[in-house]
Design a protein around this motif. Structure first.
Motif, PDB file in Angstrom:
ATOM      1  N   VAL A 143       0.835  -1.194   0.000  1.00  0.00           N
ATOM      2  CA  VAL A 143       0.000   0.000   0.000  1.00  0.00           C
ATOM      3  C   VAL A 143       0.876   1.252   0.000  1.00  0.00           C
ATOM      4  CG1 VAL A 143      -1.765   1.286   1.274  1.00  0.00           C
ATOM      5  CG2 VAL A 143      -1.920  -1.191   1.094  1.00  0.00           C
ATOM      6  N   ARG A 144       2.004   1.210   0.719  1.00  0.00           N
ATOM      7  CA  ARG A 144       2.927   2.352   0.699  1.00  0.00           C
ATOM      8  C   ARG A 144       3.412   2.615  -0.726  1.00  0.00           C
ATOM      9  NH1 ARG A 144       6.647   0.992   4.583  1.00  0.00           N
ATOM     10  NH2 ARG A 144       5.655   2.380   6.110  1.00  0.00           N
ATOM     11  N   GLN A 145       3.719   1.570  -1.450  1.00  0.00           N
ATOM     12  CA  GLN A 145       4.163   1.729  -2.838  1.00  0.00           C
ATOM     13  C   GLN A 145       3.060   2.367  -3.675  1.00  0.00           C
ATOM     14  OE1 GLN A 145       5.401  -1.925  -4.715  1.00  0.00           O
ATOM     15  NE2 GLN A 145       5.316  -1.068  -6.780  1.00  0.00           N
ATOM     16  N   GLU A 146       1.848   1.861  -3.525  1.00  0.00           N
ATOM     17  CA  GLU A 146       0.712   2.392  -4.297  1.00  0.00           C
ATOM     18  C   GLU A 146       0.500   3.875  -4.024  1.00  0.00           C
ATOM     19  OE1 GLU A 146      -4.083   1.850  -3.976  1.00  0.00           O
ATOM     20  OE2 GLU A 146      -2.856   0.036  -3.866  1.00  0.00           O
ATOM     21  N   HIS A 147       0.539   4.264  -2.754  1.00  0.00           N
ATOM     22  CA  HIS A 147       0.304   5.663  -2.385  1.00  0.00           C
ATOM     23  C   HIS A 147       1.453   6.562  -2.825  1.00  0.00           C
ATOM     24  CE1 HIS A 147      -2.949   4.973   0.925  1.00  0.00           C
ATOM     25  NE2 HIS A 147      -3.241   4.416  -0.223  1.00  0.00           N
ATOM     26  N   ALA A 148       2.677   6.087  -2.641  1.00  0.00           N
ATOM     27  CA  ALA A 148       3.833   6.913  -3.014  1.00  0.00           C
ATOM     28  C   ALA A 148       3.829   7.200  -4.515  1.00  0.00           C
ATOM     29  CB  ALA A 148       5.127   6.214  -2.609  1.00  0.00           C
ATOM     30  N   LEU A 149       3.583   6.172  -5.310  1.00  0.00           N
ATOM     31  CA  LEU A 149       3.598   6.358  -6.764  1.00  0.00           C
ATOM     32  C   LEU A 149       2.435   7.243  -7.208  1.00  0.00           C
ATOM     33  CD1 LEU A 149       4.599   2.766  -7.950  1.00  0.00           C
ATOM     34  CD2 LEU A 149       6.049   4.792  -7.757  1.00  0.00           C
ATOM     35  N   GLU A 150       1.288   7.116  -6.548  1.00  0.00           N
ATOM     36  CA  GLU A 150       0.160   7.977  -6.910  1.00  0.00           C
ATOM     37  C   GLU A 150       0.471   9.431  -6.595  1.00  0.00           C
ATOM     38  OE1 GLU A 150      -4.644   8.544  -6.223  1.00  0.00           O
ATOM     39  OE2 GLU A 150      -3.644   6.692  -5.620  1.00  0.00           O
ATOM     40  N   LEU A 151       1.085   9.683  -5.437  1.00  0.00           N
ATOM     41  CA  LEU A 151       1.456  11.052  -5.080  1.00  0.00           C
ATOM     42  C   LEU A 151       2.469  11.631  -6.061  1.00  0.00           C
ATOM     43  CD1 LEU A 151       1.695  10.767  -1.189  1.00  0.00           C
ATOM     44  CD2 LEU A 151       0.010  12.077  -2.480  1.00  0.00           C
ATOM     45  N   LEU A 152       3.409  10.810  -6.480  1.00  0.00           N
ATOM     46  CA  LEU A 152       4.416  11.280  -7.430  1.00  0.00           C
ATOM     47  C   LEU A 152       3.792  11.595  -8.784  1.00  0.00           C
ATOM     48  CD1 LEU A 152       7.370   8.833  -6.613  1.00  0.00           C
ATOM     49  CD2 LEU A 152       7.291  11.298  -6.161  1.00  0.00           C
ATOM     50  N   GLU A 206      10.359   0.540  -9.274  1.00  0.00           N
ATOM     51  CA  GLU A 206      10.176   0.931 -10.666  1.00  0.00           C
ATOM     52  C   GLU A 206      11.441   0.866 -11.509  1.00  0.00           C
ATOM     53  OE1 GLU A 206       6.994   2.344 -12.091  1.00  0.00           O
ATOM     54  OE2 GLU A 206       6.463   1.051 -10.399  1.00  0.00           O
ATOM     55  N   GLY A 207      12.599   0.715 -10.857  1.00  0.00           N
ATOM     56  CA  GLY A 207      13.858   0.670 -11.593  1.00  0.00           C
ATOM     57  C   GLY A 207      14.292   2.026 -12.133  1.00  0.00           C
ATOM     58  N   ARG A 208      13.746   3.116 -11.577  1.00  0.00           N
ATOM     59  CA  ARG A 208      14.106   4.456 -12.018  1.00  0.00           C
ATOM     60  C   ARG A 208      13.831   5.436 -10.883  1.00  0.00           C
ATOM     61  NH1 ARG A 208       9.009   6.252 -15.804  1.00  0.00           N
ATOM     62  NH2 ARG A 208       7.408   5.001 -14.752  1.00  0.00           N
ATOM     63  N   PRO A 209      14.397   6.635 -10.929  1.00  0.00           N
ATOM     64  CA  PRO A 209      14.242   7.584  -9.834  1.00  0.00           C
ATOM     65  C   PRO A 209      12.887   8.284  -9.874  1.00  0.00           C
ATOM     66  CG  PRO A 209      15.604   8.547 -11.542  1.00  0.00           C
ATOM     67  CD  PRO A 209      15.352   7.123 -11.951  1.00  0.00           C
ATOM     68  N   PRO A 210      12.501   8.925  -8.764  1.00  0.00           N
ATOM     69  CA  PRO A 210      11.209   9.624  -8.707  1.00  0.00           C
ATOM     70  C   PRO A 210      11.037  10.681  -9.790  1.00  0.00           C
ATOM     71  CG  PRO A 210      12.110   9.392  -6.506  1.00  0.00           C
ATOM     72  CD  PRO A 210      13.174   8.921  -7.449  1.00  0.00           C
ATOM     73  N   ARG A 211      12.118  11.395 -10.152  1.00  0.00           N
ATOM     74  CA  ARG A 211      11.967  12.465 -11.147  1.00  0.00           C
ATOM     75  C   ARG A 211      11.528  11.915 -12.499  1.00  0.00           C
ATOM     76  NH1 ARG A 211      17.569  12.112 -10.542  1.00  0.00           N
ATOM     77  NH2 ARG A 211      18.654  11.331 -12.402  1.00  0.00           N
ATOM     78  N   ASP A 212      11.948  10.687 -12.826  1.00  0.00           N
ATOM     79  CA  ASP A 212      11.535  10.087 -14.098  1.00  0.00           C
ATOM     80  C   ASP A 212      10.051   9.749 -14.081  1.00  0.00           C
ATOM     81  OD1 ASP A 212      14.131  10.343 -14.841  1.00  0.00           O
ATOM     82  OD2 ASP A 212      14.569   8.187 -14.967  1.00  0.00           O
ATOM     83  N   ILE A 213       9.541   9.334 -12.924  1.00  0.00           N
ATOM     84  CA  ILE A 213       8.114   9.017 -12.815  1.00  0.00           C
ATOM     85  C   ILE A 213       7.300  10.291 -13.005  1.00  0.00           C
ATOM     86  CG2 ILE A 213       6.306   8.266 -11.206  1.00  0.00           C
ATOM     87  CD1 ILE A 213       8.388   6.319 -10.063  1.00  0.00           C
ATOM     88  N   ARG A 214       7.748  11.387 -12.421  1.00  0.00           N
ATOM     89  CA  ARG A 214       7.044  12.659 -12.569  1.00  0.00           C
ATOM     90  C   ARG A 214       7.138  13.172 -13.996  1.00  0.00           C
ATOM     91  NH1 ARG A 214       7.454  15.685  -6.715  1.00  0.00           N
ATOM     92  NH2 ARG A 214       5.288  15.109  -6.316  1.00  0.00           N
TER      93      ARG A 214
END
Length: 372
Positions: A291-300, A330-338
């Protein structure tokens, strides 16, 4: 009367009402509309039971429409007798209000989650008092639900007696509301005690002992039997693991993730919760991480919160821990997800960035203290 099968759930009639109240308020339903046990096929089944977590999600949105959360009491005026099905008739059919109120308290599981909603009747020969307490949820939601329950008992008592019954006193544990005048008009009395030790509504003994005008001998006993059969036949719309996930999701949004808190939501002990998770091939720690993963990725992907705020909201000690976790997931940093999600440049600027308005996840205590 409690039925283990209904613990952690509320009646579909109650769920329907709060969903309709949310629609009438004009608040955008958002994620509430996507909850699996609030779809038309569930809300149209009078024997279905909706998870308490889903009902709370609706209440959370509803409180946005009513500053001061007095809305909990005020919306009960929009619910004619029959809105809450069998429970409404338990409280309005019988020889006297004293007997029907006791009946409604005993069978509160017909409408609500008896594992979370605590009701107690007290009498001293002069007054008849109903006390109420609900679960340890977000403060605005708790306040709204407390006023809602007191409002229900008042509106149903007025319907049963056929007159504008006025309580001797109303007590709430919450601070004075900005809508004090509306509450005074609704309850019909200025004797509303804020900051009291408990929530209660008190009637004069003469009012509750007077014969009800539409009483039919024996009908109250038939309704009690029907209530017992209804509770025996009721089934949650969601499987246990789905209800667990929704309770854990709600705990994340409230910033109150702990084994004990979620177990309380599900009306089981922490040890029983761990055992049930094991039976489903998972563990508390694995579920929290998921759930932490789901929420973190949604926030990003959907907000421009600084990384430090995202980290805090999902329970990481710092931005570095968040970055490591995102790379692992995800195999990549948060900035790439954004960047992929189309978030604005510099959205994750970090320590120096200003804080935007809070999202619906809440900013309560960090969930990193959760225990396996």
């Amino acid at each position: 009367m409690r039925s283990p099968a209904t613990d952690g759930t509320v009646s579909v009639q109650l769920a329907r009402f709060v969903v309709d109240a949310l629609r009438r308020s004009g608040v955008e339903p958002g994620r509430v509309a996507r909850l699996p046990d609030l779809g038309p096929e569930v809300l149209g089944n009078d024997l279905a039971r909706v998870s308490t977590a889903s009902a709370l999600a609706v209440w959370e949105q509803l409180t946005l429409a009513g500053p001061g959360t007095a809305i909990g009491a005020l919306i009960t005026d929009e619910a004619p007798i029959g809105t809450f099905g069998l429970w409404d008739y338990l409280i309005t059919t019988g020889p006297s209000l004293r007997e029907t109120l006791r009946q409604a308290v005993e069978y509160n599981a017909v409408i609500g989650d008896a594992a979370q909603e605590k009701l107690l009747v007290e009498e001293d020969g002069r007054t008849f008092n109903i006390r109420h307490a609900t679960g340890s949820w977000g403060p605005d939601v708790v306040e709204a639900i407390d006023f809602f329950v007191l409002g229900l008992f008042l509106t149903r008592s007025r319907a049963a007696t056929g007159r504008p019954l006025v309580p001797l006193r109303v007590s709430v544990t919450h601070g004075a509301s900005g809508r004090h005048r509306q509450l005074t008009e609704f309850f019909g009395t200025t004797r509303i005690d804020f900051g009291a030790p408990y929530n209660s509504i008190t009637f004069h003994d003469n009012d509750v002992r007077a014969p009800l005008p539409r009483a039919q001998p024996g009908l109250d006993r038939l309704l009690v039997r029907h209530a017992e059969l209804t509770l025996a036949a009721a089934r949650p719309a969601l499987l246990w693991q789905d209800r667990f996930r929704m309770a854990l999701d709600s705990a994340f949004r409230e910033g109150a993730v702990s084994l004990e808190h979620v177990a309380q939501r599900l009306a089981v002990s922490p040890r029983t919760l761990q055992r049930r998770l094991g039976e489903h091939g998972t563990t508390w720690r694995e579920e929290v991480e998921s759930v932490r993963q789901e929420h973190a990725l949604e926030l990003l992907r959907t907000t421009d919160l600084p990384l430090r705020s995202v980290a805090a909201r999902v329970g990481f000690s710092d931005v570095r821990a968040l970055r490591r976790a995102v790379r692992r997931w995800e195999g990549r940093p948060p900035r790439d997800i954004r960047s992929t999600a189309g978030a604005g440049a510099g959205a994750g600027a970090g320590a120096g960035a200003g804080e935007p308005p809070a999202t619906s996840w809440g900013t309560g205590p960090s969930p990193r203290a959760c225990r396996p």
